[in-house]
Scaffold this active site. Structure first.
Site, PDB file in Angstrom:
ATOM      1  CG  ASP A  10      -2.112   1.291   1.172  1.00 36.95           C
ATOM      2  OD1 ASP A  10      -1.979   2.110   0.751  1.00 36.95           O
ATOM      3  OD2 ASP A  10      -3.126   0.622   1.555  1.00 36.95           O
ATOM      4  CB  ILE A  14      -0.233   3.448   8.830  1.00 39.30           C
ATOM      5  CG1 ILE A  14       0.821   2.184   9.011  1.00 39.30           C
ATOM      6  CG2 ILE A  14      -1.093   3.641   9.871  1.00 39.30           C
ATOM      7  CD1 ILE A  14       1.190   2.344  10.665  1.00 39.30           C
ATOM      8  CG  HIS A  15      -4.557   4.342   4.544  1.00 44.71           C
ATOM      9  ND1 HIS A  15      -5.534   3.830   4.178  1.00 44.71           N
ATOM     10  CD2 HIS A  15      -3.374   3.588   3.896  1.00 44.71           C
ATOM     11  CE1 HIS A  15      -5.389   2.673   3.352  1.00 44.71           C
ATOM     12  NE2 HIS A  15      -4.270   2.706   3.142  1.00 44.71           N
ATOM     13  N   GLY A  16      -6.293   4.936   7.324  1.00 45.62           N
ATOM     14  CA  GLY A  16      -7.558   4.513   8.158  1.00 45.62           C
ATOM     15  C   GLY A  16      -7.854   2.824   7.560  1.00 45.62           C
ATOM     16  CB  ALA A  19      -4.811   2.279  11.204  1.00 46.93           C
TER      17      ALA A  19
END
Length: 156
Positions: A10, A14-16, A19
């Site tokens: 990705d 880290i993103h929503g 996470a």
């Protein structure tokens, strides 16, 4: 025993979605980001940590990941996140036991062909995916857990 529950490509790291959605889906309690640049960028780490709740994070270079991931305790349930298929290949060749890769986001840029709405590849990416496939790594495009995965080898 090493508990890598998810290995995901990705380019947003880290993103929503990673996470919350993916870590909850697989039951991860630790997100390991393997990325040479982010490993030394505490500002970017802090921004990514803001998306995370109830899950620990670690930021390692590719080589640190190779050297350290085998030291994880049995109770660490790991989601391993990288930016590129080339990073996955380095990890696999370095001995990290990756059997399946979730391909989430590889953004379009000049020289890349869009395979799906979220995955674009160039010839280097294609060659890397083919090599990973030959090494026995299953490669599946899947944006979110509720979507059916699609083998990238069928598309390239």
């Amino acid at each position: 025993m090493l508990n890598i529950l998810l290995t995901r490509i990705d380019n947003r790291l880290i993103h929503g979605q990673v996470a919350v959605t993916w870590s909850n889906h697989v039951g991860a309690n630790l997100i390991v980001v393997a990325n040479d640049k982010v490993a030394g960028d505490v500002v970017q780490q802090s921004l990514m940590d803001m998306a995370v709740s109830g899950v620990e994070t670690r930021y390692f270079t590719i080589q640190e990941t190779i050297d350290k991931i085998g030291l994880a305790s049995d109770d660490q349930k790991i989601a391993l996140i990288v930016k590129t298929p080339q990073d996955i290949l380095k990890l696999v060749k370095g001995g990290v036991p990756i059997q399946k890769v979730n391909i989430g986001n590889m953004h379009y840029s000049e020289g890349k062909e869009q395979l799906t709405s979220t995955v674009s590849v160039d010839e280097d990416d294609r060659e890397t995916f083919r090599e990973l496939n030959k090494l026995g790594v299953h490669l599946e495009i899947q944006r979110v857990p509720s979507e059916k995965g699609e083998n990238i080898i069928d598309l390239i």
